[in-house]
Design a protein around this motif. Structure first.
Motif, PDB file in Angstrom:
ATOM      1  N   UNK A 216       0.809  -1.211   0.000  1.00 18.88           N
ATOM      2  CA  UNK A 216       0.000   0.000   0.000  1.00 18.88           C
ATOM      3  C   UNK A 216       0.844   1.264   0.000  1.00 18.88           C
ATOM      4  N   UNK A 217       1.932   1.269   0.758  1.00 15.91           N
ATOM      5  CA  UNK A 217       2.813   2.436   0.775  1.00 15.91           C
ATOM      6  C   UNK A 217       3.494   2.623  -0.582  1.00 15.91           C
ATOM      7  N   UNK A 218       3.836   1.519  -1.245  1.00 12.99           N
ATOM      8  CA  UNK A 218       4.410   1.615  -2.589  1.00 12.99           C
ATOM      9  C   UNK A 218       3.400   2.201  -3.570  1.00 12.99           C
ATOM     10  N   UNK A 219       2.132   1.851  -3.409  1.00 11.22           N
ATOM     11  CA  UNK A 219       1.087   2.421  -4.261  1.00 11.22           C
ATOM     12  C   UNK A 219       0.947   3.923  -4.030  1.00 11.22           C
ATOM     13  N   UNK A 220       1.031   4.354  -2.778  1.00  7.65           N
ATOM     14  CA  UNK A 220       0.962   5.783  -2.474  1.00  7.65           C
ATOM     15  C   UNK A 220       2.123   6.530  -3.128  1.00  7.65           C
ATOM     16  N   UNK A 221       3.332   5.955  -3.053  1.00  6.24           N
ATOM     17  CA  UNK A 221       4.490   6.605  -3.668  1.00  6.24           C
ATOM     18  C   UNK A 221       4.341   6.663  -5.183  1.00  6.24           C
ATOM     19  N   UNK A 222       3.852   5.587  -5.791  1.00  7.31           N
ATOM     20  CA  UNK A 222       3.677   5.575  -7.244  1.00  7.31           C
ATOM     21  C   UNK A 222       2.660   6.627  -7.677  1.00  7.31           C
ATOM     22  N   UNK A 223       1.598   6.814  -6.896  1.00  8.31           N
ATOM     23  CA  UNK A 223       0.611   7.842  -7.227  1.00  8.31           C
ATOM     24  C   UNK A 223       1.216   9.242  -7.110  1.00  8.31           C
ATOM     25  N   UNK A 224       2.017   9.456  -6.076  1.00  3.36           N
ATOM     26  CA  UNK A 224       2.716  10.740  -5.935  1.00  3.36           C
ATOM     27  C   UNK A 224       3.639  10.991  -7.124  1.00  3.36           C
ATOM     28  N   UNK A 225       4.329   9.943  -7.558  1.00  2.00           N
ATOM     29  CA  UNK A 225       5.266  10.080  -8.674  1.00  2.00           C
ATOM     30  C   UNK A 225       4.561  10.447  -9.975  1.00  2.00           C
ATOM     31  N   UNK A 226       3.263  10.204 -10.051  1.00  2.29           N
ATOM     32  CA  UNK A 226       2.479  10.569 -11.229  1.00  2.29           C
ATOM     33  C   UNK A 226       1.777  11.912 -11.053  1.00  2.29           C
ATOM     34  N   UNK A 227       2.074  12.602  -9.948  1.00  3.28           N
ATOM     35  CA  UNK A 227       1.549  13.950  -9.753  1.00  3.28           C
ATOM     36  C   UNK A 227       0.277  14.055  -8.970  1.00  3.28           C
ATOM     37  N   UNK A 228      -0.203  12.941  -8.387  1.00  2.00           N
ATOM     38  CA  UNK A 228      -1.478  12.964  -7.673  1.00  2.00           C
ATOM     39  C   UNK A 228      -1.349  13.594  -6.294  1.00  2.00           C
ATOM     40  N   UNK A 229      -2.477  14.100  -5.801  1.00  2.71           N
ATOM     41  CA  UNK A 229      -2.637  14.411  -4.379  1.00  2.71           C
ATOM     42  C   UNK A 229      -3.008  13.092  -3.708  1.00  2.71           C
ATOM     43  N   UNK A 230      -2.284  12.691  -2.687  1.00  2.00           N
ATOM     44  CA  UNK A 230      -2.452  11.353  -2.121  1.00  2.00           C
ATOM     45  C   UNK A 230      -2.824  11.434  -0.645  1.00  2.00           C
ATOM     46  N   UNK A 231      -3.876  10.709  -0.285  1.00  8.86           N
ATOM     47  CA  UNK A 231      -4.225  10.475   1.119  1.00  8.86           C
ATOM     48  C   UNK A 231      -3.983   9.004   1.401  1.00  8.86           C
ATOM     49  N   UNK A 232      -3.255   8.710   2.467  1.00  8.96           N
ATOM     50  CA  UNK A 232      -2.864   7.346   2.812  1.00  8.96           C
ATOM     51  C   UNK A 232      -3.429   6.987   4.179  1.00  8.96           C
ATOM     52  N   UNK A 233      -4.381   6.058   4.198  1.00  8.61           N
ATOM     53  CA  UNK A 233      -4.951   5.576   5.454  1.00  8.61           C
ATOM     54  C   UNK A 233      -4.170   4.332   5.849  1.00  8.61           C
ATOM     55  N   UNK A 234      -3.412   4.425   6.938  1.00  3.62           N
ATOM     56  CA  UNK A 234      -2.469   3.374   7.325  1.00  3.62           C
ATOM     57  C   UNK A 234      -2.979   2.615   8.541  1.00  3.62           C
ATOM     58  N   UNK A 235      -3.096   1.290   8.392  1.00  5.09           N
ATOM     59  CA  UNK A 235      -3.484   0.444   9.499  1.00  5.09           C
ATOM     60  C   UNK A 235      -2.377   0.280  10.516  1.00  5.09           C
ATOM     61  N   UNK A 236      -2.714  -0.301  11.650  1.00 10.62           N
ATOM     62  CA  UNK A 236      -1.788  -0.384  12.777  1.00 10.62           C
ATOM     63  C   UNK A 236      -0.530  -1.167  12.451  1.00 10.62           C
TER      64      UNK A 236
END
Length: 404
Positions: A216-236
């Motif tokens: 999931x964190x890799x997906x957030x980084x990939x979205x950022x790398x494409x210019x997106x505004x990213x919200x990441x909801x992280x489980x415990x």
């Protein structure tokens, strides 16, 4: 998709004990496949040598206007750069940049640059908070220079305060963010969930799963790398993972908390990627005190909220998110179970991965997944790093958004 790949980065290094961090930054940039040209001030050479940087980058490091046979070396460096960052940037170099001085190769190169310029201040004592330094920083900001940090902490002198240079990993994240602007997801909001939830049994115990949150964190980084505004909801279970720079991070513990966080944001998101391993069950009753070892409990379970079903209902009402991607981690009947989830939850695409194998799934850095779409199309990807899987998923997301 890597915004640093093949980019020309000029890394300026000024006179500061934090110059040793610049060596790590040069190494990280090179590992990210950037072409790094290092320019040292005379003061920087008293802390670290050009040879160190040449060894790390595989490219010549410059320290003097006169040590190169290139024609007008500062113009060549400045004009060719996609980005120029000075890390560390001393108080003296900040002052020179603010007043337009050009008495060394580094300041000459800044004046010649036509690319984004960033500075990472590093200085001791009260130097950063001095009115002269603050005025210089304000002047540079007004000209469009981005100031990275500094951080607060212990200085070389032993004093505590503001002035520590940011760590190389954070600077690297900020550089990635600058270079990703204008990407295919620019102006889009991508909501990602990651990691496993924890469902309390008593004050010291909980039910959870093996998800690390890495995918999931890799997906957030990939979205950022494409210019997106990213919200990441992280489980415990993902609590220890560093936040991708530029992402809004929301930490949650339980499935109910994750459902609330997702549903609050999904209505304004263009894309939801539900990579979290949300607990399917929770204890019906949470014991108020620690269950003693000699009292074997009978635990009655109840289902947790089905987040994707709730999103599907919201999506039918308001039309958002435009694209919803689910994940299916299965130990048997992978494709059949993933296809069922895809249909029941009205997903745009589902990523299916087999758990219980040594090189994919939970707690490792690689994954082997299959992509499924409504209508029955299936694409099997080979064993990839989780970062590569994330890039492949985001490529399909971009295509789905383009299809409308």
């Amino acid at each position: 998709m890597n915004p640093l790949q093949d980019k020309r980065i000029v890394l300026g290094v000024s006179g500061s004990v934090a110059a040793y961090k610049a060596a790590e930054l040069a190494s990280k940039l090179t590992q990210a496949k950037a072409q790094v040209d290092v320019v040292l001030s005379e003061g920087a050479e008293r802390f670290i040598s050009p040879l160190t940087f040449a060894s790390l980058t595989g490219r010549k490091a410059y320290s003097s206007l006169w040590d190169s046979d290139a024609h007008v070396v500062h113009v060549g460096l400045g004009e060719a750069a996609d980005l120029l960052v000075i890390a560390p940037c001393s108080a003296n170099t900040l002052a020179k940049l603010a007043t337009g001085q050009a008495d060394n190769l580094l300041t000459l190169t800044v004046l010649a640059a036509r690319c984004p310029v960033l500075v990472a201040p590093a200085m001791d004592g009260g130097m950063f908070e001095h009115p002269a330094t603050q005025a210089n920083i304000q002047t540079l900001r007004q000209r469009g220079v981005q100031v990275l940090g500094p951080a607060q902490g212990r200085m070389a002198s032993g004093l505590l305060g503001w002035g520590r240079m940011l760590e190389p990993a954070e600077i690297l994240g900020q550089l990635r963010l600058v270079l990703s602007r204008g990407g295919p997801l620019a102006g889009r909001h991508v909501l990602v969930s990651a990691g496993g939830t924890q469902e309390p049994l008593d004050p010291v115990r909980y039910l959870t799963n093996r998800s690390s949150g890495k995918q999931g964190f890799a997906l957030a980084q990939a979205a950022l790398d494409l210019g997106a505004q990213v919200s990441l909801v992280a489980g415990a279970t993902a609590a220890s993972l560093p936040t991708p720079y530029g992402a809004e991070r929301i930490d949650v513990d339980t499935a109910a908390q994750m459902a609330e966080a997702i549903l609050q944001r999904a209505g304004s998101a263009d894309v939801l990627i539900m990579a979290a391993a949300v607990a399917d069950f929770r204890p019906r009753q949470v014991q108020p005190h620690k269950i003693k070892k000699n009292l074997l409990p009978q635990v009655e379970l109840e289902p947790t909220p089905d987040i994707l079903l709730a999103v599907a209902e919201q999506r039918r009402r308001i039309g958002w998110p435009a694209v919803v991607v689910g994940f299916a981690a299965e130990s048997q009947n992978l494709l059949e179970n993933a296809q069922d989830k895809l249909a029941r939850k009205g997903l745009s695409m589902i990523v299916a991965n087999q758990v219980g194998v040594p090189d994919a799934g939970f707690a490792v850095d690689t994954n082997r997944v299959s992509l499924l779409w409504p209508g029955g199309a299936v694409e099997h990807l080979p064993l990839l790093s989780k970062s590569e899987v994330a890039e492949e998923v985001l490529r399909r997301v971009v295509a789905l958004l383009a299809e409308g």
